[in-house]
Write an enzyme that holds these catalytic residues in place. Structure first.
Site, PDB file in Angstrom:
ATOM      1  N   GLY A 151       0.790  -1.228   0.000  1.00 55.64           N
ATOM      2  CA  GLY A 151       0.000   0.000   0.000  1.00 55.64           C
ATOM      3  C   GLY A 151       0.818   1.272   0.000  1.00 55.64           C
ATOM      4  N   SER A 152       2.099   1.203  -0.391  1.00 55.67           N
ATOM      5  CA  SER A 152       2.903   2.430  -0.352  1.00 55.67           C
ATOM      6  C   SER A 152       2.397   3.456  -1.365  1.00 55.67           C
ATOM      7  CB  SER A 152       4.377   2.121  -0.585  1.00 55.67           C
ATOM      8  OG  SER A 152       4.634   1.742  -1.915  1.00 55.67           O
ATOM      9  N   ILE A 179      -8.636  -7.406 -14.321  1.00 54.68           N
ATOM     10  CA  ILE A 179      -9.978  -6.795 -14.335  1.00 54.68           C
ATOM     11  C   ILE A 179     -10.690  -7.222 -15.614  1.00 54.68           C
ATOM     12  CG2 ILE A 179     -11.217  -4.580 -14.352  1.00 54.68           C
ATOM     13  CD1 ILE A 179      -9.645  -4.970 -11.802  1.00 54.68           C
ATOM     14  N   MET A 239      -3.240  -6.771  -7.696  1.00 57.31           N
ATOM     15  CA  MET A 239      -2.609  -7.835  -8.482  1.00 57.31           C
ATOM     16  C   MET A 239      -3.637  -8.836  -9.009  1.00 57.31           C
ATOM     17  SD  MET A 239       0.279  -6.511  -8.216  1.00 57.31           S
ATOM     18  CE  MET A 239       1.491  -7.634  -8.848  1.00 57.31           C
ATOM     19  N   ARG A 240      -4.681  -8.313  -9.626  1.00 58.88           N
ATOM     20  CA  ARG A 240      -5.745  -9.187 -10.123  1.00 58.88           C
ATOM     21  C   ARG A 240      -6.240  -8.615 -11.442  1.00 58.88           C
ATOM     22  NH1 ARG A 240      -8.362 -13.107  -7.024  1.00 58.88           N
ATOM     23  NH2 ARG A 240      -7.062 -12.449  -5.301  1.00 58.88           N
ATOM     24  N   LYS A 277      -7.594 -13.733 -10.804  1.00 59.21           N
ATOM     25  CA  LYS A 277      -8.795 -13.132 -11.387  1.00 59.21           C
ATOM     26  C   LYS A 277      -9.931 -13.211 -10.377  1.00 59.21           C
ATOM     27  CE  LYS A 277     -10.515 -17.352 -13.556  1.00 59.21           C
ATOM     28  NZ  LYS A 277     -11.008 -18.036 -14.743  1.00 59.21           N
ATOM     29  N   HIS A 293       1.913   0.741 -13.137  1.00 61.89           N
ATOM     30  CA  HIS A 293       2.750  -0.415 -13.442  1.00 61.89           C
ATOM     31  C   HIS A 293       4.229  -0.027 -13.339  1.00 61.89           C
ATOM     32  CE1 HIS A 293       3.741  -4.307 -15.109  1.00 61.89           C
ATOM     33  NE2 HIS A 293       4.665  -3.700 -15.828  1.00 61.89           N
TER      34      HIS A 293
HETATM   35  C1  GAR Z   1       3.904  -1.198  -7.271  1.00 62.46           C
HETATM   36  O1  GAR Z   1       5.258  -1.221  -7.662  1.00 62.46           O
HETATM   37  C2  GAR Z   1       3.009  -1.286  -8.483  1.00 62.46           C
HETATM   38  O2  GAR Z   1       3.529  -0.637  -9.622  1.00 62.46           O
HETATM   39  C3  GAR Z   1       2.955  -2.775  -8.707  1.00 62.46           C
HETATM   40  O3  GAR Z   1       2.854  -3.317  -7.408  1.00 62.46           O
HETATM   41  C4  GAR Z   1       3.550  -2.468  -6.502  1.00 62.46           C
HETATM   42  C5  GAR Z   1       2.635  -2.202  -5.332  1.00 62.46           C
HETATM   43  O4  GAR Z   1       3.323  -1.603  -4.282  1.00 62.46           O
HETATM   44  N1  GAR Z   1       1.858  -3.145  -9.529  1.00 62.46           N
HETATM   45  C6  GAR Z   1       1.927  -4.083 -10.465  1.00 62.46           C
HETATM   46  O5  GAR Z   1       2.922  -4.725 -10.681  1.00 62.46           O
HETATM   47  C7  GAR Z   1       0.643  -4.289 -11.257  1.00 62.46           C
HETATM   48  N2  GAR Z   1       0.900  -5.088 -12.402  1.00 62.46           N
HETATM   49  P1  GAR Z   1       2.523  -0.930  -3.087  1.00 62.46           P
HETATM   50  O6  GAR Z   1       1.548  -1.988  -2.547  1.00 62.46           O
HETATM   51  O7  GAR Z   1       3.567  -0.587  -2.083  1.00 62.46           O
HETATM   52  O8  GAR Z   1       1.811   0.270  -3.614  1.00 62.46           O
END
Ligand code: GAR
Length: 193
Positions: A11-12, A95, A92-93, A65, A111
């Site tokens: 969740g950063s 849509i 990470m799912r 999914k 991304h």
């Molecule tokens: C982030 O780096 C985001 O770009 C990636 O997950 C991380 C989440 O970090 N997303 C993907 O790879 C989507 N395909 P966070 O939970 O600290 O925000």
């Protein structure tokens, strides 16, 4: 513009958006809730910290999914909250139709690569292993193609000679934390109601 933040982990990036809002850097956008697909995810802790509703919602038995009826339930919940823009911040799912149809042209994704390079899982690791001199992050519209929608913004991060995968990943994350709130702020001025 009522914003939903969807996430699965740390969740950063959700926190970067909430911090931007607290500091008046989110334009006319207002985060109305956090929606998580993992009951133990750290992102849920941001709800009480920032005074925003945060909920886990079941997605069904699949790993990457939604079960179709669960995706409809997510769409219903987001619509009941009056959401204008759905932001995938580490969600990470994949849509699919129920959410894509309920929020057509109103879902964006973050991304960790310079798309179209390195779509899919572990964009940072993919770029690192490919030995490219630079990578970065992208915010784009979500459509039915994974990481395939039109770009809303990108930040480039150079790979320094003394970078490790960890230091490089930290730089990409710092770039994400700046890019995502700035794109949301911009959309809050331009997205039709
Ligand atoms: C982030 O780096 C985001 O770009 C990636 O997950 C991380 C989440 O970090 N997303 C993907 O790879 C989507 N395909 P966070 O939970 O600290 O925000």
């Amino acid at each position: 513009m009522r914003v939903a933040l969807l996430g699965s982990g740390r969740g950063s990036n959700a926190e970067a958006v909430l911090r931007a809002q607290a500091e008046g850097r989110l334009g006319r956008a207002q985060v109305v809730g956090l929606w998580c697909d993992v009951p133990t995810c750290k992102m849920l802790e941001l709800g009480p910290k920032y005074g925003v509703p945060a909920r886990f919602l079941d997605t069904g038995p699949f790993k990457t999914k939604f079960a179709p009826e669960r995706e409809q339930a997510w769409a219903d919940d987001l619509q009941a909250a009056g959401v204008d823009l759905v932001v995938l911040a580490g969600f990470m799912r994949v849509i699919k139709a129920p959410l894509l149809e309920a929020f057509a042209g109103r879902i964006i994704n973050l991304h960790p690569s310079l798309l179209p390079a390195f779509p899919g899982l572990d964009g940072i690791g993919q770029a690192w292993n490919a030995g490219v001199p630079a990578s970065g992050c992208t915010v784009h519209w979500v459509n039915a193609e994974i990481d395939g929608g039109a770009h809303l913004g990108q930040s480039r991060v150079a790979r320094a000679a003394d970078d490790t995968l960890e230091s490089f990943a930290q730089k990409v994350h710092a770039a994400e934390h700046a890019l995502l709130p700035s794109v949301i702020a911009r959309l809050s001025e331009t997205l039709p109601r």
